[in-house]
Design a protein around this motif. Structure first.
Motif, PDB file in Angstrom:
ATOM      1  N   LYS A 103      -4.189  10.804  -8.435  1.00 43.04           N
ATOM      2  CA  LYS A 103      -4.417  10.246  -7.208  1.00 43.04           C
ATOM      3  C   LYS A 103      -5.488   9.584  -6.823  1.00 43.04           C
ATOM      4  O   LYS A 103      -5.520   8.341  -6.510  1.00 43.04           O
ATOM      5  CB  LYS A 103      -4.177  11.391  -6.004  1.00 43.04           C
ATOM      6  N   MET A 134       1.356   3.341  -3.671  1.00 40.99           N
ATOM      7  CA  MET A 134       0.655   4.687  -3.397  1.00 40.99           C
ATOM      8  C   MET A 134       1.524   5.836  -3.621  1.00 40.99           C
ATOM      9  O   MET A 134       1.164   7.179  -3.687  1.00 40.99           O
ATOM     10  CB  MET A 134      -0.142   4.895  -2.023  1.00 40.99           C
ATOM     11  N   LYS A 160      -5.904   0.534  -4.009  1.00 35.37           N
ATOM     12  CA  LYS A 160      -6.456   0.089  -2.650  1.00 35.37           C
ATOM     13  C   LYS A 160      -7.505  -0.810  -2.885  1.00 35.37           C
ATOM     14  O   LYS A 160      -7.983  -1.751  -2.213  1.00 35.37           O
ATOM     15  CB  LYS A 160      -7.059   1.229  -1.994  1.00 35.37           C
ATOM     16  N   ARG A 191      -4.883   6.288  -8.902  1.00 41.02           N
ATOM     17  CA  ARG A 191      -4.113   5.511  -8.143  1.00 41.02           C
ATOM     18  C   ARG A 191      -4.494   4.623  -7.040  1.00 41.02           C
ATOM     19  O   ARG A 191      -4.572   3.646  -6.747  1.00 41.02           O
ATOM     20  CB  ARG A 191      -2.824   6.289  -7.830  1.00 41.02           C
ATOM     21  N   THR A 192      -5.500   5.689  -6.267  1.00 43.01           N
ATOM     22  CA  THR A 192      -6.103   4.933  -5.061  1.00 43.01           C
ATOM     23  C   THR A 192      -6.980   4.011  -5.268  1.00 43.01           C
ATOM     24  O   THR A 192      -7.122   2.731  -4.615  1.00 43.01           O
ATOM     25  CB  THR A 192      -6.827   6.148  -4.338  1.00 43.01           C
ATOM     26  N   ASP A 237       0.881  -1.240   0.089  1.00 45.51           N
ATOM     27  CA  ASP A 237       0.091  -0.053   0.240  1.00 45.51           C
ATOM     28  C   ASP A 237       0.891   1.061   0.077  1.00 45.51           C
ATOM     29  O   ASP A 237       0.587   2.401  -0.806  1.00 45.51           O
ATOM     30  CB  ASP A 237      -0.783  -0.063   1.250  1.00 45.51           C
TER      31      ASP A 237
END
Length: 337
Positions: A40, A31, A48, A43-44, A27
């Protein structure tokens, strides 16, 4: 007299091979905006929501294959490197070790140097070839953390050491233990990167990936290119060992996702060499200064099994720099330069 601070930084490793610790490591690693360099939110969702939940259990099994009585090989050798460097440099220096991801953290290592009232800090990212996703990420985080200090000592960075003489000699020395003349072909397998990250590093926008051999000549235009530095490392190693150009291949491993990464891929090279009737391969992994998951499992186990399934006989890993005295000498020279 005030000491000079030395900060060694390697990539990182889970605190244990258990899934929960591998999840934390992946993680934090994935990240990083320099590792997966997309917006972002995207990417998250990707990291995740997809990669970490599905990849953690599988990666945990792989880490369990290489974990030993000393724990993580990467951390074990990194700690030895820091300890031996401290002994080599003596009491005028304070050496601290950090990992970009997980423990020991860069923040804590910098805090120790600050508490030691060092007069300067030299940061040595333990990545021979510069990449934005490795060395660049270390530099960015160090600068972000130190920027919050009220008193900032002189800070310098080692950008890369892809052509370091001692490093080349160590890899060649390790290779000679395996009698390289008994192998059909030599591979220099570097950790892969998305092609877009190479393109971002081409400030001319007119050189990178414009030709098939743009990385094979090291020059002022591509001197900060990860692939070009890797090709230069391979050329120096081949020269040291007397391996002709037609008898070695530079390739890239550890691809993630379906988009184009730096080529050729190691798996594709294995298929080609097997089809050509090659039986025994000697493999270097010169992007790493310590043996780790990518060398001890990906090359030693996965690529060996893959090559045998294709009709080959043996894939032999050339050991990394680890605790070799010459590498400690190299680090000492970087520290005082």
């Amino acid at each position: 007299m005030a000491k000079k601070g030395i900060l060694l930084v390697n990539l990182g490793t889970p605190d244990s091979p258990e899934t929960k610790d591998v999840r934390k490591y992946l993680d934090q690693f994935l990240m990083d905006e320099r590792v997966i360099d997309i917006p972002k939110l995207n990417r998250t969702l990707l990291v995740k929501g997809i990669i970490v939940p599905f990849r953690s259990p599988k990666t945990s099994k792989l880490y369990k294959e290489i974990w030993n009585e000393n724990g993580s090989p990467l951390l074990y050798y990194s700690e030895i490197q820091a300890k031996l460097l401290q002994e080599k440099l003596g009491s005028d220096y304070q050496v601290e070790l950090a990992m970009r991801y997980q423990s020991p953290s860069i923040e804590n290592a910098l805090a120790k140097l600050k508490a030691g009232l060092v007069e300067s800090i030299k940061v040595i990212p333990l990545f021979p070839q510069y990449a934005s996703a490795s060395t660049g990420s270390v530099m960015q985080l160090v600068m972000e953390l130190v920027s919050k200090w009220q008193t900032i000592p002189p800070i310098s960075f080692i950008n890369s050491f892809h052509d370091n003489k001692q490093m080349i000699e160590i890899f060649a020395e390790n290779a000679r233990k395996h009698q390289p003349e008994t192998y059909d072909h030599v591979l220099f397998s570097f950790h892969g990167l998305p092609e877009r990250q190479l393109l971002k590093c081409d400030h001319t926008s007119a050189y990178c990936l414009k030709s098939a051999d743009c990385c094979q000549t090291f020059n002022d235009t591509n001197k900060f290119c990860y692939s070009a530095q890797g090709h230069d490392t391979a050329r120096l190693l081949a020269k040291e060992l007397g391996v002709a150009k037609e008898n070695y291949t530079v390739c890239f491993q550890s691809r993630l996702g379906k988009e184009p990464w730096v080529q050729p891929y190691t798996t594709d090279v294995l298929k080609r060499l097997a089809a050509e009737g090659k039986k025994r391969l000697l493999v270097f992994s010169p992007a790493f200064v310590a043996d780790c998951l990518e060398t001890l499992y990906e090359i030693t186990v996965e690529y060996h099994e893959e090559f045998r399934a294709l009709g080959g006989e043996h894939v032999q890993l050339v050991e990394s720099l680890n605790d070799h005295p010459k590498f400690i000498e190299a680090l000492a020279e970087m520290s005082v330069s």
